[in-house]
Design a protein around this motif. Structure first.
Motif, PDB file in Angstrom:
ATOM      1  N   VAL A 166       0.758  -1.147  -0.002  1.00 13.86           N
ATOM      2  CA  VAL A 166       0.147  -0.027   0.074  1.00 13.86           C
ATOM      3  C   VAL A 166       0.930   1.115   0.083  1.00 13.86           C
ATOM      4  CG1 VAL A 166      -1.735   1.440   1.243  1.00 13.86           C
ATOM      5  CG2 VAL A 166      -1.919  -1.491   1.219  1.00 13.86           C
ATOM      6  N   CYS A 167       0.662   2.137  -1.141  1.00 10.81           N
ATOM      7  CA  CYS A 167       1.480   3.289  -0.935  1.00 10.81           C
ATOM      8  C   CYS A 167       0.977   4.269  -0.021  1.00 10.81           C
ATOM      9  CB  CYS A 167       1.252   3.874  -2.578  1.00 10.81           C
ATOM     10  SG  CYS A 167       2.369   5.403  -2.495  1.00 10.81           S
ATOM     11  N   GLY A 168       1.776   4.867   0.647  1.00 12.48           N
ATOM     12  CA  GLY A 168       1.609   6.026   1.793  1.00 12.48           C
ATOM     13  C   GLY A 168       1.516   7.236   1.158  1.00 12.48           C
ATOM     14  N   GLN A 169       1.802   7.490  -0.182  1.00 15.07           N
ATOM     15  CA  GLN A 169       1.523   8.921  -0.797  1.00 15.07           C
ATOM     16  C   GLN A 169       0.359   9.055  -1.483  1.00 15.07           C
ATOM     17  OE1 GLN A 169       4.266  10.982  -0.963  1.00 15.07           O
ATOM     18  NE2 GLN A 169       2.977  12.502  -1.747  1.00 15.07           N
ATOM     19  N   CYS A 170      -0.062   7.760  -2.393  1.00 14.65           N
ATOM     20  CA  CYS A 170      -1.280   7.974  -3.318  1.00 14.65           C
ATOM     21  C   CYS A 170      -2.250   7.057  -2.868  1.00 14.65           C
ATOM     22  CB  CYS A 170      -0.791   8.040  -4.870  1.00 14.65           C
ATOM     23  SG  CYS A 170      -0.431   6.349  -5.321  1.00 14.65           S
ATOM     24  N   GLY A 171      -1.968   5.961  -1.993  1.00 17.57           N
ATOM     25  CA  GLY A 171      -2.886   4.986  -1.401  1.00 17.57           C
ATOM     26  C   GLY A 171      -3.049   3.823  -2.458  1.00 17.57           C
ATOM     27  N   ALA A 206       9.352   1.254  -4.782  1.00 17.21           N
ATOM     28  CA  ALA A 206       8.572   2.309  -5.109  1.00 17.21           C
ATOM     29  C   ALA A 206       7.297   2.015  -5.700  1.00 17.21           C
ATOM     30  CB  ALA A 206       9.426   3.159  -6.228  1.00 17.21           C
ATOM     31  N   CYS A 207       6.469   2.851  -5.583  1.00 13.11           N
ATOM     32  CA  CYS A 207       5.136   2.860  -5.776  1.00 13.11           C
ATOM     33  C   CYS A 207       5.056   2.854  -7.415  1.00 13.11           C
ATOM     34  CB  CYS A 207       4.277   3.866  -5.239  1.00 13.11           C
ATOM     35  SG  CYS A 207       2.570   3.754  -6.087  1.00 13.11           S
ATOM     36  N   PRO A 208       4.527   1.682  -8.187  1.00 12.10           N
ATOM     37  CA  PRO A 208       4.517   1.957  -9.538  1.00 12.10           C
ATOM     38  C   PRO A 208       3.409   3.004 -10.089  1.00 12.10           C
ATOM     39  CG  PRO A 208       2.916   0.100  -8.634  1.00 12.10           C
ATOM     40  CD  PRO A 208       3.717   0.586  -7.714  1.00 12.10           C
ATOM     41  N   ALA A 209       2.751   3.652  -9.300  1.00 13.79           N
ATOM     42  CA  ALA A 209       1.881   4.933  -9.727  1.00 13.79           C
ATOM     43  C   ALA A 209       2.527   6.163  -9.733  1.00 13.79           C
ATOM     44  CB  ALA A 209       0.492   4.578  -9.139  1.00 13.79           C
ATOM     45  N   CYS A 210       3.094   6.283  -8.393  1.00 10.05           N
ATOM     46  CA  CYS A 210       3.727   7.547  -8.206  1.00 10.05           C
ATOM     47  C   CYS A 210       5.184   7.625  -7.902  1.00 10.05           C
ATOM     48  CB  CYS A 210       3.014   8.286  -7.061  1.00 10.05           C
ATOM     49  SG  CYS A 210       3.069   7.446  -5.513  1.00 10.05           S
ATOM     50  N   ALA A 211       5.742   6.606  -7.754  1.00 11.21           N
ATOM     51  CA  ALA A 211       7.127   6.387  -7.467  1.00 11.21           C
ATOM     52  C   ALA A 211       7.557   6.545  -6.141  1.00 11.21           C
ATOM     53  CB  ALA A 211       8.160   7.029  -8.607  1.00 11.21           C
TER      54      ALA A 211
HETATM   55 ZN   LIG Z   1       1.971   5.855  -4.760  1.00  2.00          ZN
END
Ligand SMILES: [Zn+2]
Length: 114
Positions: free
Chosen positions: A72-77, A89-94
């Motif tokens: 679970v990404c702490g930046q974009c969820g 790293a998050c595949p959506a927002c890195a």
């Molecule tokens: Zn993200």
């Protein structure tokens, strides 16, 4: 190599369950193993074949179901299903702010008996 004690546990659970149902024989054992549990299917099968000799579970087939882990990404969820090697790293927002949950399960889901 922690498959040996794990396999002994599987066998114990399966045999006890079969006895409770007055079964003569266990034909199949269904296992759930998380992708992060660090258990190798082939090793479990290997130990099982040895340990199950002369038990109700001799010759039973093991079935493995993989429980995924979720990052679970702490930046974009965004939630992403992951398998080792884990994402860095998050595949959506890195963002590197990922929290991984799940994937560590290990249990006997069900057994089939005669
Ligand atoms: Zn993200």
């Amino acid at each position: 190599m922690h498959e040996l004690p794990v396999t002994q546990g599987i066998l114990q659970v399966a045999v006890e369950t079969a006895r409770q149902h007055n079964a003569d024989h266990i034909t199949d054992i269904h296992l759930v193993i998380g992708v992060l549990a660090g258990l190798v299917d082939d090793s479990i099968q290997f130990y099982f074949d040895i340990l199950s000799q002369d038990t109700l579970a001799a010759g039973a087939t093991l079935h493995f179901r993989r429980e995924p882990a979720i990052a679970v990404c702490g930046q974009c969820g965004r939630q992403t299903e992951v398998t080792p090697p884990l994402l860095t790293a998050c595949p959506a927002c890195a963002s590197p702010r990922l929290t991984v949950t799940g994937g560590r399960a290990f249990y006997v889901d069900s057994i089939d008996i005669d």
